[in-house]
Design a protein around this motif. Structure first.
Motif, PDB file in Angstrom:
ATOM      1  N   PRO A 154     -28.771  26.168  -3.303  1.00 22.50           N
ATOM      2  CA  PRO A 154     -27.713  26.845  -2.552  1.00 22.50           C
ATOM      3  C   PRO A 154     -28.283  27.874  -1.567  1.00 22.50           C
ATOM      4  O   PRO A 154     -29.171  28.657  -1.911  1.00 22.50           O
ATOM      5  CB  PRO A 154     -26.878  27.531  -3.642  1.00 22.50           C
ATOM      6  N   TYR A 155     -27.752  27.838  -0.359  1.00 21.22           N
ATOM      7  CA  TYR A 155     -28.137  28.759   0.715  1.00 21.22           C
ATOM      8  C   TYR A 155     -26.902  29.477   1.222  1.00 21.22           C
ATOM      9  O   TYR A 155     -25.807  28.917   1.228  1.00 21.22           O
ATOM     10  CB  TYR A 155     -28.721  27.993   1.915  1.00 21.22           C
ATOM     11  N   TYR A 156     -27.118  30.702   1.705  1.00 18.66           N
ATOM     12  CA  TYR A 156     -26.111  31.401   2.482  1.00 18.66           C
ATOM     13  C   TYR A 156     -26.478  31.259   3.952  1.00 18.66           C
ATOM     14  O   TYR A 156     -27.653  31.291   4.318  1.00 18.66           O
ATOM     15  CB  TYR A 156     -26.096  32.912   2.193  1.00 18.66           C
ATOM     16  N   CYS A 157     -25.452  31.147   4.781  1.00 21.11           N
ATOM     17  CA  CYS A 157     -25.629  31.345   6.208  1.00 21.11           C
ATOM     18  C   CYS A 157     -25.170  32.772   6.450  1.00 21.11           C
ATOM     19  O   CYS A 157     -24.107  33.186   5.976  1.00 21.11           O
ATOM     20  CB  CYS A 157     -24.784  30.375   7.026  1.00 21.11           C
ATOM     21  N   MET A 158     -26.002  33.530   7.156  1.00 25.81           N
ATOM     22  CA  MET A 158     -25.667  34.920   7.486  1.00 25.81           C
ATOM     23  C   MET A 158     -25.661  35.064   9.003  1.00 25.81           C
ATOM     24  O   MET A 158     -26.560  34.559   9.678  1.00 25.81           O
ATOM     25  CB  MET A 158     -26.667  35.882   6.851  1.00 25.81           C
ATOM     26  N   VAL A 159     -24.645  35.722   9.521  1.00 28.36           N
ATOM     27  CA  VAL A 159     -24.471  35.897  10.959  1.00 28.36           C
ATOM     28  C   VAL A 159     -24.623  37.375  11.289  1.00 28.36           C
ATOM     29  O   VAL A 159     -24.094  38.239  10.587  1.00 28.36           O
ATOM     30  CB  VAL A 159     -23.086  35.373  11.421  1.00 28.36           C
ATOM     31  N   TYR A 160     -25.337  37.641  12.388  1.00 30.72           N
ATOM     32  CA  TYR A 160     -25.525  39.022  12.837  1.00 30.72           C
ATOM     33  C   TYR A 160     -24.239  39.545  13.445  1.00 30.72           C
ATOM     34  O   TYR A 160     -23.691  38.975  14.387  1.00 30.72           O
ATOM     35  CB  TYR A 160     -26.662  39.101  13.867  1.00 30.72           C
ATOM     36  N   ARG A 161     -23.728  40.645  12.875  1.00 25.82           N
ATOM     37  CA  ARG A 161     -22.502  41.280  13.369  1.00 25.82           C
ATOM     38  C   ARG A 161     -22.775  42.726  13.784  1.00 25.82           C
ATOM     39  O   ARG A 161     -21.848  43.497  14.017  1.00 25.82           O
ATOM     40  CB  ARG A 161     -21.422  41.261  12.295  1.00 25.82           C
ATOM     41  N   GLY A 162     -24.053  43.084  13.843  1.00 29.55           N
ATOM     42  CA  GLY A 162     -24.424  44.449  14.207  1.00 29.55           C
ATOM     43  C   GLY A 162     -24.267  44.673  15.702  1.00 29.55           C
ATOM     44  O   GLY A 162     -23.809  43.807  16.446  1.00 29.55           O
ATOM     45  N   GLU A 163     -24.708  45.826  16.129  1.00 31.95           N
ATOM     46  CA  GLU A 163     -24.547  46.197  17.531  1.00 31.95           C
ATOM     47  C   GLU A 163     -25.582  45.508  18.415  1.00 31.95           C
ATOM     48  O   GLU A 163     -26.598  44.997  17.945  1.00 31.95           O
ATOM     49  CB  GLU A 163     -24.658  47.721  17.671  1.00 31.95           C
ATOM     50  N   ARG A 164     -25.290  45.513  19.694  1.00 33.44           N
ATOM     51  CA  ARG A 164     -26.260  45.042  20.694  1.00 33.44           C
ATOM     52  C   ARG A 164     -27.413  46.008  20.705  1.00 33.44           C
ATOM     53  O   ARG A 164     -27.215  47.209  20.751  1.00 33.44           O
ATOM     54  CB  ARG A 164     -25.658  45.064  22.094  1.00 33.44           C
ATOM     55  N   LEU A 165     -28.605  45.486  20.675  1.00 39.67           N
ATOM     56  CA  LEU A 165     -29.782  46.359  20.645  1.00 39.67           C
ATOM     57  C   LEU A 165     -30.404  46.494  22.025  1.00 39.67           C
ATOM     58  O   LEU A 165     -30.215  45.687  22.877  1.00 39.67           O
ATOM     59  CB  LEU A 165     -30.816  45.806  19.648  1.00 39.67           C
TER      60      LEU A 165
END
Length: 165
Positions: A154-165
């Motif tokens: 099992p894997y998670y997909c994680m999406v970046y929701r942080g600020e623009r750097l």
């Protein structure tokens, strides 16, 4: 200076970086992230053993003294930049994850500003998941996928929701 305040930098992955990375060995259960020997990677023409793929998708991450601290892969998909991230084994678990990951995210944003940035992580890898969450990633999906050892996990997909750097 606190070790967690290290400023990492992204540079093109040179062949000697790939050779060094292929020697890194992680303790169990993280040993799944260890690479094939360098000569085998080159002979099979796989991953950063392939000069064209190394130039197109891989970068090295250096610390402030110019030492190889890790690598990233920017895997292009339609409207998505999928990250592959690896840190030198002796640096793992030292509180450097957020700075390391955000350096890689910043480069992804520079390369493809409008793309969504995501990554995949094994669900048991709580150390990496914590670092990704501290960096602005959120879990968006759970699915089964084959590991490098040809076992479905099992894997998670994680999406970046942080600020623009």
């Amino acid at each position: 200076m606190d070790k967690r305040d290290i400023q990492f930098q992204i540079v093109p992955m040179e062949e000697h970086h790939g050779e060094a990375i292929s020697t890194w060995r992680y303790d169990s259960p993280y040993d799944i992230y260890s690479w094939l020997p360098w000569e085998q990677m080159k002979a099979l023409d796989v991953e950063f053993g392939n000069p064209a793929l190394r130039a197109e998708q891989y970068v090295s991450v250096l610390d402030e003294e110019g030492n190889l601290a890790g690598f990233a892969q920017y895997f292009p998909m339609e409207n998505v930049t999928r990250l592959g991230i690896g840190m030198r084994p002796d640096l793992c678990g030292q509180g450097l994850g957020k700075s390391f990951v955000l350096t890689i995210v910043k480069e992804a944003q520079r390369r493809a500003p409008s793309n969504v940035i995501d990554l995949e992580v094994l669900t048991w890898n709580t150390r990496a998941i914590r670092a990704y969450q501290k960096s602005g990633f959120v879990i968006t999906d759970l699915y089964e996928k084959m590991t490098p050892g040809a076992i479905s996990k099992p894997y998670y997909c994680m999406v970046y929701r942080g600020e623009r750097l």
